[in-house]
Design an enzyme around this catalytic site. Structure first.
Site, PDB file in Angstrom:
ATOM      1  N   GLN A 181       0.836  -1.198   0.000  1.00 39.11           N
ATOM      2  CA  GLN A 181       0.000   0.000   0.000  1.00 39.11           C
ATOM      3  C   GLN A 181       0.867   1.243   0.000  1.00 39.11           C
ATOM      4  OE1 GLN A 181      -3.226  -0.066   2.898  1.00 39.11           O
ATOM      5  NE2 GLN A 181      -3.154  -2.283   2.967  1.00 39.11           N
ATOM      6  N   ALA A 217     -10.874  -6.826   9.943  1.00 44.85           N
ATOM      7  CA  ALA A 217     -10.512  -6.476  11.318  1.00 44.85           C
ATOM      8  C   ALA A 217     -11.676  -5.874  12.085  1.00 44.85           C
ATOM      9  CB  ALA A 217      -9.325  -5.514  11.313  1.00 44.85           C
ATOM     10  N   CYS A 223      -6.055   8.304  10.565  1.00 46.58           N
ATOM     11  CA  CYS A 223      -5.364   9.014   9.493  1.00 46.58           C
ATOM     12  C   CYS A 223      -6.347   9.795   8.626  1.00 46.58           C
ATOM     13  CB  CYS A 223      -4.543   8.044   8.641  1.00 46.58           C
ATOM     14  SG  CYS A 223      -5.519   6.766   7.818  1.00 46.58           S
ATOM     15  N   ARG A 251       5.389   3.090  16.501  1.00 48.27           N
ATOM     16  CA  ARG A 251       5.883   1.715  16.595  1.00 48.27           C
ATOM     17  C   ARG A 251       7.033   1.624  17.599  1.00 48.27           C
ATOM     18  NH1 ARG A 251       4.800   1.831  10.800  1.00 48.27           N
ATOM     19  NH2 ARG A 251       6.915   2.578  10.406  1.00 48.27           N
ATOM     20  N   ASP A 266      -1.838 -10.777  14.685  1.00 55.58           N
ATOM     21  CA  ASP A 266      -2.035  -9.766  13.644  1.00 55.58           C
ATOM     22  C   ASP A 266      -3.259 -10.114  12.804  1.00 55.58           C
ATOM     23  OD1 ASP A 266       0.248  -8.713  14.612  1.00 55.58           O
ATOM     24  OD2 ASP A 266       1.368  -8.740  12.738  1.00 55.58           O
ATOM     25  N   ASP A 268      -5.067   0.623  13.920  1.00 60.39           N
ATOM     26  CA  ASP A 268      -4.555   1.556  12.911  1.00 60.39           C
ATOM     27  C   ASP A 268      -5.364   1.380  11.622  1.00 60.39           C
ATOM     28  OD1 ASP A 268      -3.025   3.426  11.605  1.00 60.39           O
ATOM     29  OD2 ASP A 268      -1.385   2.040  11.149  1.00 60.39           O
TER      30      ASP A 268
END
Length: 399
Positions: free
Chosen positions: A202, A282, A342, A214, A250, A302
């Protein structure tokens, strides 16, 4: 050189005089005659006084993107070389190179180059041309990148939706100068090795703007069990593993991220830890776990930008609140919520309201221990609020 003139309506020049780089269609009184998309124009007020020079596009609601406010400045190869050189110096004057060999070199409007993104990954650079004007200057820009960064190879990732709003066709991704990058470029972040897929990943391959978050998570994860939602290539989890996390899970919807994610976790594995990868939506996954468990010591959220049109504001706020509420359900007492947005249309005040309302709905207390915005390689022009997009909260849960 002389350029065609675009005259503004009376009273519409204030934001431009204050430093904003965009001229919207509603501010235009007299457009330039026979101006092709991407051409250079001089913007003048209703009295004919010079305000700035930039790229014009009648096909876009943003008619002009300002490049300079100096009438004597020509937009040529020397201009692009000087602007990219200035942007690089801004990064080198920070502590970035002591942390990583991968960073954003040019961040569009915030570096005085609207429509241009340049990221560096080790010895390779990746470029995106978002607008008609920047696309028309591509050879001058590529020459400037070569001269300034001297990369081993230069790869283009202009497969972005913003080009369609400019009336531009999608440009296929591919190498444009030098040696093509390997399938996975290995970079370093805080001493941790990780791989970047600039071919299929991406954006330009990686989310460089979350670097500081992070690295902060890494310092807070000793012995913890972590859920990383919207994990992409496991950047948060690999740093958690470097920080001594006992287990990471994850979750991402894209199967294409698995090869890079697996490599990143393997590169940063420890003998006494475990990492699992799940391909799933998710949003639904976190919702389901919220009802049945298990519970975690830390959860990272995120998500992609959820608010692109102002008309969708109420819906997006509801999605953010539900997502954060479900994440809070998954956290043990003294657990750590790392949550980000974002979406530039979500203001810092909106984001604090999201976190507060999620906590109230779940009937838990929160103590915010860190609130982070943009890293040094994603600078912000204070006159350009549209460029203020990233927000990240670290909060402890009190049950």
């Amino acid at each position: 050189m002389s350029y065609p003139e675009l005259r503004l309506r009376k009273g519409t020049e204030r934001s431009l005089l204050n430093g904003h780089p965009w001229v919207y269609s509603g501010a235009v009184d007299q457009p330039p005659a026979d101006a092709a998309p991407g051409c250079l124009v001089d913007v003048v007020d209703h009295r004919g006084r010079f305000i700035g020079r930039g790229h014009y596009n009648a096909r876009s609601p943003i008619r002009v993107r300002i490049l300079t406010r100096d009438r004597e400045t020509d937009i040529d190869s020397a201009f692009f070389r000087a602007r990219i050189g200035r942007a690089l110096r801004l990064r080198l004057d920070s502590d970035l190179t002591g942390q990583t060999d991968a960073f954003r070199v040019v961040h569009g409007e915030s570096d005085g180059l609207p429509g241009l993104v340049v990221d560096r990954y080790g010895d390779h650079a990746v470029v995106q041309f978002h607008t008609a004007g920047i696309d028309g200057a591509r050879e001058d820009i590529l020459d400037a990148i070569d001269a300034t960064l001297t990369p081993t190879g230069l790869y283009e990732r202009s497969d972005v939706g913003t080009r369609r709003a400019e009336g531009l066709p999608d440009r296929p991704a591919g190498p444009v100068r030098g040696t093509p990058p390997p399938d996975f470029i290995t970079i370093s972040e805080g001493g941790a090795p990780l791989v970047v897929d600039v071919y299929r990943g991406q954006k330009t391959g990686f989310f460089l703007d979350q670097r500081d978050n992070r690295l902060l998570l890494r310092r807070l994860c000793q012995g913890r069990e972590l859920l990383n939602a919207f994990s992409y290539t496991s950047g948060f989890s690999l740093q958690a593993r470097r920080g001594g996390a006992k287990q990471t899970l994850d979750v991402d919807v894209a199967r294409s991220v698995l090869p890079a994610a697996r490599q990143n976790l393997q590169l940063n594995a420890s003998a006494d830890g475990r990492s699992d990868l799940v391909i799933a939506d998710a949003f639904a996954f976190v919702d389901d776990l919220g009802r049945r468990g298990p519970r975690f010591d830390a959860v990272v959220l995120d998500p992609p930008a959820l608010l692109r049109k102002r008309a969708d504001y109420k819906k997006a706020m509801g999605v953010y609140i539900k997502l954060n509420r479900n994440a809070l359900r998954l956290l043990r007492d003294d657990g750590l919520l790392v949550t980000a947005s974002c979406s530039s249309r979500i203001t810092p005040e909106d984001f604090f309201a999201i976190v507060q309302r999620a906590a109230a709905s779940e009937k838990v207390g929160l103590r915010i221990v860190a609130y982070n915005l943009h890293p040094p390689d994603h600078p912000v022009n204070p006159a350009f609020p549209e460029g203020r997009y990233l927000k990240c909260v670290f909060a402890r849960v009190i049950r």
